[in-house]
Write an enzyme that holds these catalytic residues in place. Structure first.
Site, mmCIF file in Angstrom:
data_model
loop_
_atom_site.group_PDB
_atom_site.id
_atom_site.type_symbol
_atom_site.label_atom_id
_atom_site.label_comp_id
_atom_site.label_asym_id
_atom_site.label_seq_id
_atom_site.Cartn_x
_atom_site.Cartn_y
_atom_site.Cartn_z
ATOM 1 N N CYS A 138 0.816 -1.219 0.000
ATOM 2 C CA CYS A 138 0.000 0.000 0.000
ATOM 3 C C CYS A 138 0.846 1.264 0.000
ATOM 4 O O CYS A 138 0.363 2.348 0.296
ATOM 5 C CB CYS A 138 -0.943 0.007 1.197
ATOM 6 S SG CYS A 138 -0.098 0.077 2.778
ATOM 7 N N TYR A 150 13.754 -0.698 -4.947
ATOM 8 C CA TYR A 150 14.708 0.360 -4.608
ATOM 9 C C TYR A 150 15.139 1.147 -5.847
ATOM 10 O O TYR A 150 15.465 2.341 -5.738
ATOM 11 C CB TYR A 150 15.915 -0.235 -3.878
ATOM 12 C CG TYR A 150 15.560 -0.686 -2.479
ATOM 13 C CD1 TYR A 150 15.157 0.228 -1.517
ATOM 14 C CD2 TYR A 150 15.597 -2.040 -2.124
ATOM 15 C CE1 TYR A 150 14.813 -0.176 -0.227
ATOM 16 C CE2 TYR A 150 15.252 -2.450 -0.848
ATOM 17 C CZ TYR A 150 14.853 -1.514 0.094
ATOM 18 O OH TYR A 150 14.506 -1.923 1.356
ATOM 19 N N GLY A 178 6.201 1.083 2.583
ATOM 20 C CA GLY A 178 7.657 1.004 2.502
ATOM 21 C C GLY A 178 8.253 2.196 1.773
ATOM 22 O O GLY A 178 9.275 2.749 2.191
#
Length: 425
Positions: A370, A404, A373
């Site tokens: 969601c 990332y 992070g």
């Protein structure tokens, strides 16, 4: 130690012989044998101070904290003015996490010998555990007077000021304190040591303890308003603090500002935080982002979160030290009327100037997918950028590399190879 030797000590009736045998074992660092011999010497002569004190020292070496406490208490009953019995008693109480009792013992120790740095230092540790911020601040300042180049003390002093609460209130409180310091207090001494106060402020600033540095620069100006050289430093730190507070506010509100249609897992009607139904949903008002400046995380809370994603549990005492030594961290909390649950976390370690490494980036499995992070990492990156740090690294599991990448990280930039040395390898 042989059973025959134990029996020989147990039947020996010559007190002097047993006591000197115990001393010999202690000097040879044969702790178990020394403990047995000291206990026998106490049976033969129960009111001899040194038997109790040395027995306690040996038990401390054996990490028998509770037994050491009992022996030290008997020692101070016999001789209430021996410094080392009180200091070591406090150390043992600290190991047992008996914070209030440790405070009392350390205070007695510093009454007897006010020039021993570690009594003040450890007393401050106990007061920090009790969240007695003002008392801890005063004690840390006394420690700094004794050892002004011991850098970890400034980190603890900065932590105490941050945890104390609102910066404006703290500035007002400590300006009043420096105007009329209680007699014989550390602040009555500091009023006469302007350059020492300035050094504390400069060191706090260099250690990135912005809140504490601001307060101490104000104290310098309170004592000597003509110190115009302080103003540029104070102005810079106030601007830095204001920008950081703005970032914190934005971080806490970022989830709330998203579309209300963005839904995440909700508690089942039972209200049990560990029972989540993905068929139900709530809006993101129930998630709050908190930064390390205004949030205290228990090691057990972090380890419960890490365990939820399958990570191996770590010793809580070491986790507490890791949190305290972190440059910054950010956390996400699921808020309910009667409780809060840690559902996301990320932290950074840094030299405070050039580089930082992100660690312990974790989101509860029930709250993944969601954007949580992403929010945590972006908030942590913003804190590091505000501190002037530009080179930020992390170790990514293969399945998270794309995640990332989307946040701006580059795999092996400039053909650098990340390498790891670990005691477990």
């Amino acid at each position: 130690m042989t059973a025959e030797l134990v029996r020989a000590i147990a039947v020996e009736s010559n007190w002097s012989k047993v006591y000197h045998l115990a001393d010999t074992y202690r000097q040879q660092q044969q702790w178990q044998a020394a403990a047995i011999a000291y206990q026998r010497s106490i049976e033969l002569q129960p009111d001899f101070f040194w038997s109790w004190h040395n027995l306690a020292d040996v038990l401390l070496k054996l990490q028998h904290w509770q037994q050491a406490v009992l022996a030290y208490r008997r020692a101070v009953d016999i001789d209430p003015d021996f410094f080392w019995s009180w200091h070591n008693l406090a150390d043992a109480l600290l190991k047992l996490q008996h914070w209030q009792q440790a405070v009392l013992a350390y205070r007695r120790a510093v009454d007897i010998d006010p020039d021993f740095f570690w009594s003040w230092h450890n007393l401050a540790d106990a007061l920090l555990k009790l969240q007695a911020w003002d008392q801890a601040i005063a004690v840390l300042l006394a420690a700094i007077q004794l050892k002004p180049d011991h850098q970890p003390v400034y980190q603890k002093l900065g932590l105490a000021f941050k945890q104390r609460g609102d910066l404006v209130v703290s500035i007002q409180d400590y300006r009043r304190l420096i105007q009329s310091p209680p007699a014989n207090s550390i602040f009555a001494t500091l009023v006469t040591k302007l350059e020492f106060l300035l050094k504390i402020a400069d060191t706090l600033a260099n250690e990135h303890q912005t809140v504490g540095a601001i307060i101490f620069y104000y104290l310098v100006l309170e004592i000597d308003p003509s110190r115009l050289d302080v103003l540029p430093k104070l102005t810079h730190l106030l601007q830095k603090h204001q920008q950081l507070q703005k970032t914190i506010t934005e971080g806490e509100e970022i989830l709330v500002s998203q579309q209300s249609s963005l839904l995440i897992a909700q508690l089942t009607t039972s209200g049990n935080l560990d029972q989540v139904s993905t068929q139900q949903a709530v809006d993101l008002d129930s998630i709050k982002i908190k930064h390390h400046l205004n949030c205290q995380i228990l090691p057990s809370q972090l380890e419960d979160l890490c365990n939820a994603v399958g990570w191996q549990r770590r010793p809580l005492e070491q986790v507490e030290q890791a949190l305290g030594n972190s440059f910054a961290y950010v956390s996400a909390w699921y808020i309910q009327p009667d409780q809060e649950k840690l559902v996301g976390f990320a932290r950074a370690v840094s030299d405070g100037i050039f580089q930082a490494i992100l660690l312990d980036i974790v989101v509860d499995p029930n709250f993944q997918g969601c954007g949580l992070g992403t929010t945590l990492v972006n908030n942590l990156l913003q804190q590091l950028k505000l501190a002037g740090i530009r080179d930020i690294a992390l170790f990514a599991s293969p399945h998270l590399v794309d995640f990332y990448h989307r946040l701006g990280f580059v795999a092996q930039p400039h053909n650098l190879q990340w390498m790891l040395w670990s005691a477990s390898c």
